[in-house]
Design a protein around this motif. Structure first.
Motif, PDB file in Angstrom:
ATOM      1  N   ASP A 137       0.820  -1.217   0.000  1.00  8.77           N
ATOM      2  CA  ASP A 137       0.000   0.000   0.000  1.00  8.77           C
ATOM      3  C   ASP A 137       0.854   1.267   0.000  1.00  8.77           C
ATOM      4  O   ASP A 137       0.354   2.365   0.283  1.00  8.77           O
ATOM      5  N   GLY A 138       2.131   1.125  -0.310  1.00 10.52           N
ATOM      6  CA  GLY A 138       2.943   2.315  -0.570  1.00 10.52           C
ATOM      7  C   GLY A 138       3.611   2.958   0.623  1.00 10.52           C
ATOM      8  O   GLY A 138       4.060   4.089   0.546  1.00 10.52           O
ATOM      9  N   ARG A 139       3.676   2.246   1.788  1.00 14.38           N
ATOM     10  CA  ARG A 139       4.360   2.834   2.920  1.00 14.38           C
ATOM     11  C   ARG A 139       5.848   2.504   2.858  1.00 14.38           C
ATOM     12  O   ARG A 139       6.239   1.411   2.475  1.00 14.38           O
ATOM     13  N   GLN A 140       6.683   3.451   3.246  1.00 11.32           N
ATOM     14  CA  GLN A 140       8.127   3.219   3.268  1.00 11.32           C
ATOM     15  C   GLN A 140       8.487   2.580   4.601  1.00 11.32           C
ATOM     16  O   GLN A 140       8.199   3.132   5.659  1.00 11.32           O
ATOM     17  N   ILE A 141       9.081   1.409   4.540  1.00  7.24           N
ATOM     18  CA  ILE A 141       9.518   0.733   5.758  1.00  7.24           C
ATOM     19  C   ILE A 141      11.018   0.934   5.893  1.00  7.24           C
ATOM     20  O   ILE A 141      11.758   0.843   4.906  1.00  7.24           O
ATOM     21  N   GLY A 142      11.460   1.247   7.124  1.00  2.57           N
ATOM     22  CA  GLY A 142      12.869   1.577   7.340  1.00  2.57           C
ATOM     23  C   GLY A 142      13.741   0.353   7.550  1.00  2.57           C
ATOM     24  O   GLY A 142      13.360  -0.777   7.224  1.00  2.57           O
ATOM     25  N   GLY A 143      14.928   0.588   8.117  1.00  2.00           N
ATOM     26  CA  GLY A 143      15.884  -0.491   8.358  1.00  2.00           C
ATOM     27  C   GLY A 143      15.502  -1.324   9.567  1.00  2.00           C
ATOM     28  O   GLY A 143      14.449  -1.139  10.172  1.00  2.00           O
ATOM     29  N   THR A 144      16.373  -2.227   9.932  1.00  2.00           N
ATOM     30  CA  THR A 144      16.082  -3.148  11.022  1.00  2.00           C
ATOM     31  C   THR A 144      16.032  -2.417  12.365  1.00  2.00           C
ATOM     32  O   THR A 144      16.938  -1.655  12.699  1.00  2.00           O
ATOM     33  N   LEU A 145      14.967  -2.663  13.115  1.00  2.00           N
ATOM     34  CA  LEU A 145      14.842  -2.063  14.438  1.00  2.00           C
ATOM     35  C   LEU A 145      15.259  -3.080  15.495  1.00  2.00           C
ATOM     36  O   LEU A 145      15.945  -2.764  16.449  1.00  2.00           O
ATOM     37  N   MET A 146      14.805  -4.302  15.284  1.00  2.39           N
ATOM     38  CA  MET A 146      15.121  -5.337  16.252  1.00  2.39           C
ATOM     39  C   MET A 146      15.431  -6.615  15.496  1.00  2.39           C
ATOM     40  O   MET A 146      14.812  -6.898  14.474  1.00  2.39           O
ATOM     41  N   GLU A 147      16.417  -7.347  15.968  1.00  2.00           N
ATOM     42  CA  GLU A 147      16.754  -8.573  15.276  1.00  2.00           C
ATOM     43  C   GLU A 147      16.932  -9.704  16.271  1.00  2.00           C
ATOM     44  O   GLU A 147      17.619  -9.556  17.281  1.00  2.00           O
ATOM     45  N   MET A 148      16.317 -10.835  16.001  1.00  2.00           N
ATOM     46  CA  MET A 148      16.467 -12.018  16.834  1.00  2.00           C
ATOM     47  C   MET A 148      17.455 -12.926  16.116  1.00  2.00           C
ATOM     48  O   MET A 148      17.239 -13.300  14.963  1.00  2.00           O
ATOM     49  N   LYS A 149      18.544 -13.256  16.796  1.00  2.00           N
ATOM     50  CA  LYS A 149      19.570 -14.074  16.137  1.00  2.00           C
ATOM     51  C   LYS A 149      19.662 -15.428  16.812  1.00  2.00           C
ATOM     52  O   LYS A 149      20.063 -15.523  17.969  1.00  2.00           O
ATOM     53  N   ASN A 150      19.293 -16.455  16.079  1.00  2.00           N
ATOM     54  CA  ASN A 150      19.416 -17.848  16.521  1.00  2.00           C
ATOM     55  C   ASN A 150      18.922 -18.070  17.947  1.00  2.00           C
ATOM     56  O   ASN A 150      19.625 -18.594  18.808  1.00  2.00           O
ATOM     57  N   ILE A 151      17.674 -17.665  18.177  1.00  2.00           N
ATOM     58  CA  ILE A 151      17.127 -17.771  19.528  1.00  2.00           C
ATOM     59  C   ILE A 151      16.711 -19.206  19.846  1.00  2.00           C
ATOM     60  O   ILE A 151      15.980 -19.834  19.082  1.00  2.00           O
ATOM     61  N   THR A 152      17.186 -19.706  20.974  1.00  2.00           N
ATOM     62  CA  THR A 152      16.690 -20.972  21.504  1.00  2.00           C
ATOM     63  C   THR A 152      16.268 -20.723  22.947  1.00  2.00           C
ATOM     64  O   THR A 152      16.978 -20.038  23.679  1.00  2.00           O
ATOM     65  N   GLY A 160      21.457 -17.546  21.902  1.00  2.00           N
ATOM     66  CA  GLY A 160      21.067 -16.561  20.895  1.00  2.00           C
ATOM     67  C   GLY A 160      21.099 -15.147  21.434  1.00  2.00           C
ATOM     68  O   GLY A 160      21.291 -14.905  22.624  1.00  2.00           O
ATOM     69  N   GLU A 161      20.940 -14.196  20.535  1.00  2.19           N
ATOM     70  CA  GLU A 161      21.077 -12.791  20.887  1.00  2.19           C
ATOM     71  C   GLU A 161      19.899 -11.983  20.374  1.00  2.19           C
ATOM     72  O   GLU A 161      19.338 -12.285  19.327  1.00  2.19           O
ATOM     73  N   VAL A 162      19.555 -10.949  21.140  1.00  2.00           N
ATOM     74  CA  VAL A 162      18.557  -9.989  20.683  1.00  2.00           C
ATOM     75  C   VAL A 162      19.277  -8.680  20.391  1.00  2.00           C
ATOM     76  O   VAL A 162      19.973  -8.142  21.258  1.00  2.00           O
ATOM     77  N   TRP A 163      19.152  -8.197  19.155  1.00  2.00           N
ATOM     78  CA  TRP A 163      19.764  -6.918  18.790  1.00  2.00           C
ATOM     79  C   TRP A 163      18.680  -5.870  18.659  1.00  2.00           C
ATOM     80  O   TRP A 163      17.681  -6.104  18.007  1.00  2.00           O
ATOM     81  N   TYR A 164      18.886  -4.747  19.325  1.00  2.00           N
ATOM     82  CA  TYR A 164      17.862  -3.699  19.312  1.00  2.00           C
ATOM     83  C   TYR A 164      18.520  -2.370  18.987  1.00  2.00           C
ATOM     84  O   TYR A 164      19.516  -2.005  19.614  1.00  2.00           O
ATOM     85  N   LYS A 165      18.014  -1.687  18.012  1.00  2.00           N
ATOM     86  CA  LYS A 165      18.559  -0.411  17.548  1.00  2.00           C
ATOM     87  C   LYS A 165      20.075  -0.513  17.325  1.00  2.00           C
ATOM     88  O   LYS A 165      20.847   0.324  17.784  1.00  2.00           O
ATOM     89  N   GLY A 166      20.494  -1.585  16.665  1.00  2.00           N
ATOM     90  CA  GLY A 166      21.880  -1.717  16.252  1.00  2.00           C
ATOM     91  C   GLY A 166      22.851  -2.157  17.329  1.00  2.00           C
ATOM     92  O   GLY A 166      24.058  -2.149  17.116  1.00  2.00           O
ATOM     93  N   ALA A 167      22.350  -2.538  18.517  1.00  2.00           N
ATOM     94  CA  ALA A 167      23.276  -2.971  19.558  1.00  2.00           C
ATOM     95  C   ALA A 167      22.747  -4.248  20.192  1.00  2.00           C
ATOM     96  O   ALA A 167      21.529  -4.462  20.255  1.00  2.00           O
ATOM     97  N   LYS A 168      23.642  -5.063  20.670  1.00  2.00           N
ATOM     98  CA  LYS A 168      23.218  -6.295  21.310  1.00  2.00           C
ATOM     99  C   LYS A 168      22.617  -5.956  22.682  1.00  2.00           C
ATOM    100  O   LYS A 168      23.182  -5.145  23.426  1.00  2.00           O
ATOM    101  N   ARG A 169      21.442  -6.552  22.947  1.00  2.00           N
ATOM    102  CA  ARG A 169      20.773  -6.223  24.209  1.00  2.00           C
ATOM    103  C   ARG A 169      21.191  -7.212  25.281  1.00  2.00           C
ATOM    104  O   ARG A 169      20.965  -8.418  25.133  1.00  2.00           O
ATOM    105  N   PRO A 170      21.800  -6.707  26.359  1.00  2.00           N
ATOM    106  CA  PRO A 170      22.173  -7.625  27.431  1.00  2.00           C
ATOM    107  C   PRO A 170      20.920  -8.094  28.173  1.00  2.00           C
ATOM    108  O   PRO A 170      19.859  -7.491  28.021  1.00  2.00           O
TER     109      PRO A 170
END
Lengths: 272, 667
Positions: free
Chosen positions: A12-27, A75-85
């Motif tokens: 529907d034409g909305r611009q979506i930005g870059g990654t805000l949060m990333e889940m990396k190999n979560i177990t 696994g790691e949670v990355w939020y706003k470009g940094a790894k979240r402890p």
């Protein structure tokens, strides 16, 4: 395949930005039970991201990891470009993550307005003394916060129940109040745990409209868990499908709908 | 030759208007100059009453007017205004007047087709709307509107993705107007200074119980004169408060919220939303209040239902003091002699019951309250008056700029509509039809000279279409019915359906009634039950029901309604002229009559003819003696979808009082 960093434009034409949060190999394991097994996905800025799956797929566990209530075993949670402890939930909330609950968690004896005001708690900085005396900074802060809450109340059209105790409200409205409280926190990412559960068709339509409006008006990134496939497919930009703790699909609603693994999971094929 | 009151008014104001004030923008300027710091508008938003002084209001209106010039509003253009009562929409109307254009407020709940008719008929080039809902409606019909050019909306929510080539946000238009002030201010000043007393002030479409709506053209003279004389009649003051919540398309709202408010300079308060109305009413506590009978009825029903659920002590206290209030309340209000003991007890009641009750309803400060539009039930009327609320009746029309007759303080009764309003002359024609002329009398029906000619004669007398008579001893006017509805039965007896319908509607259980009988040998009726009242009764009596239809056909409900009908018959039989109108058979309808289905007007008056045709099978069944009838009815939902209701209805006989009806004697 979508570009990992750049962002994309929705149907529907909305611009979506870059990654805000990333889940990396979560177990996630509870003792011997593996609730989530090696799942990775990302949430982009400004999108409506859904997590779906049959009962017991691990959706709520995943949401609890995003909200910081659970810490992943691996696994790691990355939020706003940094790894979240590992963090306490309130620390996560301060970082701009707000949520609603599957079984409504409001203060039943308090009015709608007071409940919504609790959403502003993480933004209040005045000391307990100043707040008790309603003086100086505390006063200024409360006025500012009330203003933000009133805008949310106006937005969700609940002015007429502003002073009503939450306990007296029907279920559908309580859900809306919970959304209001989450919005009052002005989150950068909003987590909705089954926002349509137990609603009738009309209430679902209303809630869908509000979710889309929130995303449209405030640009809030939304991650939601939902049972109702129809609703999810209509309102989300991208969907993660889980089954027995594994990711079996990830993509736009159309891609997911035609994914054989997803069809099998929903129609019930014997697992080996 | 004696000069009539009407001619005197004309002579006095022919040259330059009242004190040289010939238009609404002129009154606005006077208010902004003389009482710039007094509040002019309030609106509850974000939980707080936001307010604008007269000086601020003028600045806002001027900015919008400049913005309108900027997008090309010309003299004589029509600017439609659609939405709920909001300061911005009132400002839009006055801004349009400043530009020499003519505001046309529309009913916001009108369907897209109804809107299309009016927009096309007046040829509106500009439309100002409140929100997305109205924008969507206008977009839906814009294909057929050849003159339509620009739309302006107030609330931007949900409209971001719309094509903005012809769509503007209210605040942007204002901002552009402010920016282009130097360019347009001279033009604006020129246009507002030439506004004349006989130029059109506003055009209002009548809801029309028959046929298409007609555009009633009202001049500045009409509005200002009507506002002035009525404000004097009720001693309205600068510090009065009103709550603007009635449809903006209705002449009453224009007179109260613009005419009288600008004339006297009192403050107009706009509620936060339709749902918060009761809370807002209570917070504002208006001193001048206006409502159609329906609102008073609903409120009374709510109070009674809540009292049923109240604790025993409270209930007994309420019953006891209300009985006392009914006995002496109206007399105290009218200043008639009342014993000291009764007065003392009334004062105690005021402290314990009446005061808190009035406070809960938001009527604590009402000094002048009016009801009009329909007849009000005597019990409802007396209930409010006995509490000490100065509720009065008036009789009016769009064509008269509201006022034809009003009840003076101290002469208030539920069965008359009062004496001629100041400056109004009334005559009764031979067939009983009421005619009037006044400074408020409308100019014409827009683009409809035939209707104008058939309603208003060369001397300015306007036919009301209502039949009535003056009571000899008091000089009060009584209205019987719509003149064209008053007919004859087969026997020659007088048939006045509304007279009977009103009596039926005074029962809380009955929401609407439609009586048939013109040209027949006896009268029959359709009844609509009131779901709130009957539903509550069912709940208290453990009567289970699944739907409106099922409740409507419940044997006990039918019995209750039959009892009401028979009581009405007994009371109708007492009137010699109308005793032929007793109801022999009736049925309870399976659906509520609704404006969306074309069965009522937007002001909720039944369209008798439409109903008679639509439910022809039911009318026939009432007359052919059958016991039940199966019927299917198409209904329109609020979003425009259609559905069908199927039901089997019982036809019920009611006892009548035997009388020999007199034939109508031509006088």
């Amino acid at each position: 395949m979508l570009d990992q960093t750049e962002g994309y434009i929705t149907a529907d034409g909305r611009q979506i930005g870059g990654t805000l949060m990333e889940m990396k190999n979560i177990t996630l394991k509870f003792g011997g039970l593996v609730a989530i097994q090696d799942i990775s996905f990302d949430i982009r800025e400004g999108e409506i991201r859904a997590i779906i799956g049959p009962n017991g797929a691990g959706k709520s566990s995943m949401l609890n990891i995003i909200s910081g209530f659970y810490t992943p075993t691996i696994g790691e949670v990355w939020y706003k470009g940094a790894k979240r402890p590992p963090m306490k939930p309130y620390e996560v909330a301060r970082m701009g993550v707000a949520r609603t609950f599957q079984n409504i968690a409001l203060f039943e004896g308090m009015t709608v307005l007071d409940n919504v005001m609790t959403g502003r708690l993480t933004h209040m900085k005045a000391g307990i003394g100043a707040q008790a005396l309603w003086w100086g900074k505390a006063q200024r802060e409360e006025i500012e916060n009330r203003e933000i809450c009133e805008k949310v109340i106006d937005f969700l059209e609940i002015q007429n129940i502003r002073k009503t105790p939450v306990g007296r409200l029907p279920y559908g409205l309580k859900k809306r109040v919970e959304l209001a409280r989450a919005l009052a926190a002005e989150p950068s990412i909003l987590l909705l745990d089954e926002p349509m559960a137990g609603m009738n068709v009309e209430e679902k339509e209303d809630m869908s409209r509000f979710i889309l409006d929130v995303n449209d008006e405030f640009g809030t990134t939304i991650a939601l868990i939902e049972h109702d496939m129809g609703v999810v497919m209509d309102i989300s930009d991208r969907v993660v499908v889980m089954d027995y703790g594994k990711k079996i699909g990830d993509g736009t609603p159309d891609e997911v709908r035609n994914n054989q693994d997803v069809i099998d999971a929903y129609l019930g094929v014997a697992h080996d | 030759m004696p000069v009539s009151a009407w001619e005197e008014f004309n002579l006095a104001s022919r040259v330059e208007g009242v004190e040289g004030l010939r238009s609404i923008p002129a009154l606005l300027h006077r208010n902004a100059t003389e009482m710039g710091d007094a509040p002019a508008y309030r609106e509850k938003e974000y939980g707080i009453w936001q307010s604008w002084t007269w000086a601020e209001a003028e600045e806002e209106i001027e900015a919008f007017a400049l913005g309108l010039l900027n997008i090309g509003v010309g003299r004589g253009d029509y600017v439609a205004v659609i939405g709920r009562n909001r300061p911005t929409l009132y400002w839009s109307m006055v801004a349009a007047q400043m530009c020499g254009a003519i505001p046309v407020p529309l009913y916001q709940d009108a369907s897209a087709e109804e809107m299309a008719y009016v927009l096309d008929h007046c040829g509106a080039r500009f439309v100002v709307v409140a929100d997305q809902e109205q924008v969507d409606k206008v977009i839906e019909v814009q294909e057929g509107l050849h003159q339509f050019e620009h739309m302006i909306y107030v609330d931007p929510r949900g409209l971001r993705k719309y094509d903005h080539s012809h769509l503007h946000e209210f605040s942007h238009v204002q901002a552009q107007g402010r920016a282009a002030r130097d360019e347009f201010i001279e033009e604006l000043n020129a246009r507002r200074s030439v506004l004349g007393y006989d130029d059109t002030c506003v055009m209002l479409y009548t809801s029309g119980t028959t046929g298409k709506p007609k555009g009633v053209v009202l001049s500045n003279r009409n509005i200002i004169e009507a506002a002035r004389s009525s404000a004097e009649f009720d001693h309205l003051k600068r510090d009065d408060e009103v709550l603007a919540y009635l449809p903006m398309a209705w002449v009453g709202d224009f007179i109260f919220s613009i005419g009288q408010a600008y004339w006297k300079g009192f403050c107009v308060n706009c509620p936060e939303s339709v749902e918060t109305l009761q809370t807002d009413l209570r917070e504002i506590a208006p001193s001048y209040y206006f409502a159609p009978p329906r609102i008073f009825e609903t409120l009374l029903t709510q109070i009674m239902i809540r009292m049923e659920d109240a604790g025993k002590t409270k209930k007994r206290m309420f019953d006891h003091f209300m009985a006392h209030a009914r006995k002496v309340g109206p007399s105290i209000l009218d200043g008639k002699p009342v014993g000291a003991m009764d007065r003392a007890k009334y004062a105690l009641g005021e402290m314990l019951v009446y005061g808190p009750l009035k406070n809960a309803m938001g009527f604590s400060k009402v000094r002048v309250g009016y009801t009009a539009g329909e007849a009000i039930g005597p019990e409802i009327f007396d209930f409010y008056r006995s509490l000490g609320i100065n509720l009065k009746q008036l009789y009016g029309q769009t064509e008269a700029s509201v006022f034809i007759t009003v009840q003076p303080d101290g002469e208030v009764r539920s069965d008359t509509v009062g004496v001629p309003a100041p400056g109004v002359e009334i005559k009764i024609a031979e067939n009983g039809e009421v005619f009037y002329r006044s400074p408020g009398t409308f100019v014409e029906y827009y683009k409809n000279p035939e209707s104008t000619a058939s309603t208003k004669d060369a001397e300015g007398w306007v036919a009301t279409g209502d039949a009535g008579f003056f009571e000899e001893d008091t000089g009060h006017l009584r209205i019987i019915d719509r003149a064209k509805d008053v007919g004859q039965m087969a026997s020659g007896a007088l048939f006045a359906p509304k007279y009977v319908e009103n009596k039926l509607k005074f029962y809380p259980d009955i929401l609407e009634a439609v009586v048939f009988g013109a040209g027949q040998d006896r009268c029959c009726a359709f009844i609509n039950i009131d779901l709130t009242a009957v539903g509550n009764w069912a709940e208290r009596n453990n009567i289970a029901y699944a739907s409106y239809q099922e409740l409507a056909q419940h044997p006990q409900v039918i019995e209750t309604v039959r009892a009401h009908v028979e009581e009405v018959n007994a009371s109708v039989a007492e009137d010699d002229m109308l005793s032929g109108c007793q109801i022999h058979r009736f049925l309870i309808l399976h659906k509520e009559l609704d404006a969306d289905d074309g069965e009522m007007t937007r002001t909720r008056k039944v369209k008798r003819k439409v109903i008679g045709e639509k439910f022809g099978d039911l009318v026939a069944a009432l007359y052919d003696g059958s016991d039940t009838i199966y019927t299917e009815t198409e209904v329109t939902y609020e979003d425009g979808r259609k559905g069908k209701i199927k039901a089997t209805l019982k036809l019920v006989d009611a006892a009548v009082v035997p009388v020999t009806p007199k034939a109508v004697a031509a006088e």
